[in-house]
Scaffold this active site. Structure first.
Site, PDB file in Angstrom:
ATOM      1  N   LYS B  45      38.450  25.345  76.429  1.00 27.37           N
ATOM      2  CA  LYS B  45      37.411  25.410  77.849  1.00 27.37           C
ATOM      3  C   LYS B  45      36.666  26.933  77.780  1.00 27.37           C
ATOM      4  CE  LYS B  45      35.615  24.570  82.226  1.00 27.37           C
ATOM      5  NZ  LYS B  45      35.387  23.290  83.260  1.00 27.37           N
ATOM      6  N   CYS B 134      25.831  24.527  78.350  1.00 26.31           N
ATOM      7  CA  CYS B 134      25.540  24.335  79.396  1.00 26.31           C
ATOM      8  C   CYS B 134      24.666  23.640  80.237  1.00 26.31           C
ATOM      9  CB  CYS B 134      26.625  24.735  79.594  1.00 26.31           C
ATOM     10  SG  CYS B 134      27.204  24.380  81.275  1.00 26.31           S
ATOM     11  N   LYS B 172      27.647  25.945  69.265  1.00 25.93           N
ATOM     12  CA  LYS B 172      27.074  24.348  70.032  1.00 25.93           C
ATOM     13  C   LYS B 172      26.115  24.255  70.258  1.00 25.93           C
ATOM     14  CE  LYS B 172      29.427  21.715  73.231  1.00 25.93           C
ATOM     15  NZ  LYS B 172      30.837  21.563  74.248  1.00 25.93           N
TER      16      LYS B 172
END
Lengths: 461, 422
Positions: B45, B134, B172
């Site tokens: 996480k 995100c 990412k």
């Protein structure tokens, strides 16, 4: 709550009814179960289940509406086709109708529980008090409906939507017909049928004349009806159980099955001392009676039928359920009479062994029983029509055309009195269909009063 | 028996199944349970300056009674103290030295990046994943997808990470861009060892129609969240394949986005993933789903004759082409198996209302008839048919040589007559 018409006496203080101990053999679905089941439906095109329903309910549509949470719309879809959707959901032989035609059967997948979903949606409507239909603007025309069972209720509702005045003539003290007096209690109890009848009549403008019989020499004659009404719908069902002509019928402990079912549904029947019971017959009433006696606690219940198990007319799925519950079948036996003990009480049923052609083989048997129910048919009531010119009666049934028109202009019929004894759903379909024919008849200016001189005067006076 | 051992951008794991950086990889205890269940790796996480989360945080999309076909969240990065996370990374690596533990990171300044990278490596992380994806909460603070949407920023931060990291660095990528390629190339220019994609898609998953507030609801308000779960797989596969087939883009890819079972994983690997990351399916069903994923992949590889995962990677990529290269003279028609047909006639309605009106009911039978002269071979009937293998799309020889649109334009190649175009 008081109602303007008589319904089943279910008020506090009323005596307990024998059927009250029965549980539903198909449990009501809760919201979760209904949603999961509804989502399994493939939403077929031109769905076979619709074709299998005598009232042609748009089944995939009402199921989809349950799945989407549109329960009000779901109930309306059902009632649009069949205003008696709540009782039909419980009493329909879905295994041989909608559920039996579900395409999942061809896929080796359990078929959709259509009856259970219909019960879910219609119960919701009744619980919530949803109403979808209003009476049409008054046409000033009036229709007499003879009998207050499913056929007449469906017809009356449809007639009221078209604005025609309706009067139900019912010889019993309450409306609802067999939905109140005759349905096996593990399918539906009397109060459900009575409340549904009340809900249907809630459209308003239907007068109920209960405790009134119609026919030649009865309280009201057809001539009377023709003076007062523009059209007549015949929905009076079937008559009393057939009895044995042979010796012994009428002894204590021997009942007609329909009579017995009505007795324990609406009140109590004393079964103390009954260890063995025999039900004579092989139809659906016989199978119902067998399961009911088992449910009422009779230790040994045997169905005696003159033909073989493979030829009984009762639904195979119902008989299978009866056997699971402990019923026994005695085949190739035709009733002769009854054995009594010294005190006159029933001791047994005497039967003749018969061959495949129902010819006696010469051997007799006695099945011990302290209670015997005869489920060998019911009398036809068409005799009450004697003297009504033009009405044709065929094998005791009122002959009607495909629209429900009887032989005499202004007369229509549906339900058991016309079809000889079918399901509630057939009565609902035929009642609605006849109502449309009545509406067309009235709309074209037809009236019984017009061709009746006294009536014509009365109508104008 | 196929060898499932995986090396993705230098990060090794016993199999290609990694937990994606998300709630299932929130703590050492969880990750150890996941490894016990069979997972080959985990991307922790995201670590950064611990944040404060809201309640509620997740929204689910149901369809036809199936819950969670799509999923979104407005949860942020870790809310646990960094030292606790690092201690747990150390403990996991100590117990599972051969499993991949990748630290997902998201901070702002170069100094912060240097600090958090060094601490991650010290704790024993096998690799780093830079969270440039995100789409909620962090991007408003200049991180997450705010970085991923700016190739120059992406490249700069990637180069910082490479400067300080002795272990492989994955970038990412966010799918919230019109074309993924420039962003993959930016990571490549920054020196990344590989990329992972997709992160979640900017979304509003639904509206509470009684309260008239979008979901997930936080008191009287909501906000856009990140969309994921089975429903995003087609978007993920496209972005994955877009990078995998680019001649310029040369990095290994860790595929993410709606992987729920072994078939999904096979599809991702065939379109270029060296490892696959899973989050939503685990959130909905638990770590235990990996057992079937391992068995299914292994069986598939044996069936296809693949000995290693590497042999499989990207095998479907060459078959992903441009529309202009498709053979316009290839003709198929629908065939309905009368034996398998259950008579639902969903194909009739679908074809009549949604396609080319060439499937008709037949008198005296529930099995519909295909008018092959009109059937354009669109697949719709096969898609709606509830019976596996009942409707097949079969090739019809028509005498025309293969001809693509490009060939038709450049060489005038002959095209077969159109069907269903009257």
């Amino acid at each position: 709550m008081t109602t303007p018409y008589p319904t089943l006496n279910a008020s506090a203080g009323a005596p307990a009814r024998g059927e009250e101990g029965f549980e539903d053999y198909k449990r009501a679905l809760n919201a979760n179960q209904a949603r999961v089941e509804a989502n399994r439906c493939l939403y077929c095109s031109d769905a076979p289940c619709i074709a299998a329903c005598p009232t042609e309910i748009n089944i995939p549509e009402f199921i989809r509406k349950i799945a989407t949470g549109n329960e009000r719309g779901s109930a309306k879809t059902i009632f649009d086709s069949n205003i008696l959707g709540q009782s039909c959901a419980r009493v329909c032989p879905v295994e041989v109708l909608c559920v039996g035609s579900c395409v999942y059967n061809h896929m080796g997948v359990p078929p959709i529980q259509i009856g259970q979903l219909q019960r879910y949606a219609t119960d919701r409507a009744h619980e919530e008090g949803w109403r979808f239909y209003e009476a049409g603007a008054s046409t000033g025309r009036r229709v007499a409906l003879v009998g207050a069972g499913p056929a007449s209720l469906a017809a009356a509702h449809e007639l009221r939507r078209a604005g025609h005045g309706c009067v139900l003539f019912e010889r019993r003290p309450q409306v609802g017909g067999l939905n109140v007096t005759g349905v096996a209690p593990y399918k539906m109890k009397a109060d459900v049928g009575a409340r549904e009848a009340e809900w249907v009549l809630g459209i308003g403008g239907v007068e109920v004349r209960a405790g009134v019989s119609v026919g030649a020499g009865e309280d009201v004659s057809f001539e009377d009806l023709e003076r007062e009404f523009d059209a007549v719908f015949l929905g009076f069902g079937l008559g009393a159980d057939s009895r044995l002509e042979a010796e012994g019928a009428g002894v204590p402990g021997v009942w007609g099955a329909v009579e017995f079912i009505e007795a324990f549904k609406l009140s109590q029947v004393d079964l103390s001392g009954v260890r063995e019971a025999v039900v004579v017959g092989g139809g659906n009433t016989a199978v119902d009676a067998v399961r009911e006696l088992i449910g009422l606690g009779v230790p040994s219940v045997t169905m005696a039928y003159r033909r073989g198990e493979d030829r009984m007319s009762g639904y195979a799925h119902e008989w299978r359920a009866a056997k699971v519950e402990g019923a026994r079948g005695a085949w190739g036996l035709s009733p002769l009479g009854f054995e009594r003990d010294a005190a006159g009480a029933l001791r047994g049923v005497r039967l003749a062994e018969v061959d495949a052609a129902c010819a006696p083989t010469g051997t007799e048997r006695v099945l011990e029983a302290q209670l015997a129910l005869l489920a060998i048919g019911q009398s036809k009531l068409a005799g009450v029509l004697a003297g009504v010119e033009g009405l044709a009666v065929e094998r005791g049934c009122v002959r009607v055309d495909a629209e429900g028109r009887a032989g005499r202009a202004g007369y229509f019929a549906g339900g058991d009195c016309a079809n000889g004894g079918k399901e509630v759903v057939n009565a609902a379909a035929e009642g609605k269909r006849a109502a449309r024919a009545i509406d067309a008849f009235l709309g074209a200016g037809g009236s019984l009063r017009a061709h009746n001189s006294r009536g014509a005067t009365g109508a104008q006076g | 028996m196929a060898d499932l051992r995986t090396n993705c951008a230098g990060i090794k794991s016993p199999n290609p199944f990694w937990l994606a950086s998300a709630p299932p990889a929130n703590s050492g205890g969880q990750i150890m349970r996941a490894f016990d269940a069979g997972w080959g790796g985990a991307v922790w996480k995201t670590l950064g300056t611990p944040i404060q989360n809201v309640s509620s945080r997740f929204g689910g999309l149901s369809y036809g009674g199936v819950r969670g076909v799509g999923f979104n969240n407005i949860e942020l990065i870790t809310d646990r103290p960094l030292e606790v996370n690092f201690r747990e990374i150390y403990e996991v690596k100590k117990r599972f030295p051969d499993h991949a533990v990748v630290a997902s990171l998201m901070v702002e300044t170069e100094e912060e990046w240097r600090d958090i990278i060094m601490r991650s490596v010290d704790a024993g992380a096998d690799g780093l994943e830079l969270n440039f994806g995100c789409p909620h909460g962090m991007c408003e603070r200049g991180m997450g997808s705010a970085v991923g949407q700016e190739p120059t920023v992406n490249e700069r931060i990637t180069s910082w990470a490479k400067r300080y990291s002795p272990v492989p660095v994955l970038v990412k990528l966010t799918p919230n861009v019109s074309d993924i390629l420039p962003h993959g190339l930016a990571a490549q220019r920054g020196g990344a060892d590989g990329v992972s994609l997709i992160n979640t898609i900017k979304s509003i998953i639904g509206v509470d129609i009684e309260r008239m507030v979008p979901v997930p609801r936080v008191e009287g308000l909501s906000t856009n969240g990140g969309y994921c779960g089975a429903a995003v797989k087609p978007i993920a596969l496209h972005m994955l394949a877009s990078l995998a087939r680019s001649r310029e883009f040369q990095l290994p890819i860790s595929g993410i986005g709606g992987v729920s079972d072994w078939r999904d994983a096979v599809e991702f690997i065939l379109l270029g993933s060296s490892s696959v990351q899973v989050c939503t399916a685990v959130m909905l069903k638990g770590y235990r789903i990996v057992e079937d994923m391992i068995e299914g992949l292994s069986d598939y590889m044996d069936r296809q004759g693949f000995k290693t995962v590497d042999e499989m990677v990207g095998r479907a990529v060459p078959q992903y082409s441009e529309w202009g290269n498709l053979n316009l003279n290839y003709e198929t028609v629908a065939k309905i198996s009368a034996d398998k047909c259950i008579g639902c006639q969903l194909c009739v309605t679908a074809c009549h209302d949604g396609a080319h009106q060439c499937i008709h009911p037949q008198e005296g039978s529930r099995v519909p008839r295909v008018d092959e002269a009109e059937c354009v071979g669109c697949n719709l009937c096969q898609i709606v048919c509830p019976v596996e293998g009942c409707i097949t799309m079969e090739e019809v020889p028509n005498g025309f040589s293969p001809a693509t649109w490009n060939e038709h334009l450049s060489e005038g190649a002959a095209l077969r007559p159109k069907k269903g175009a009257h």
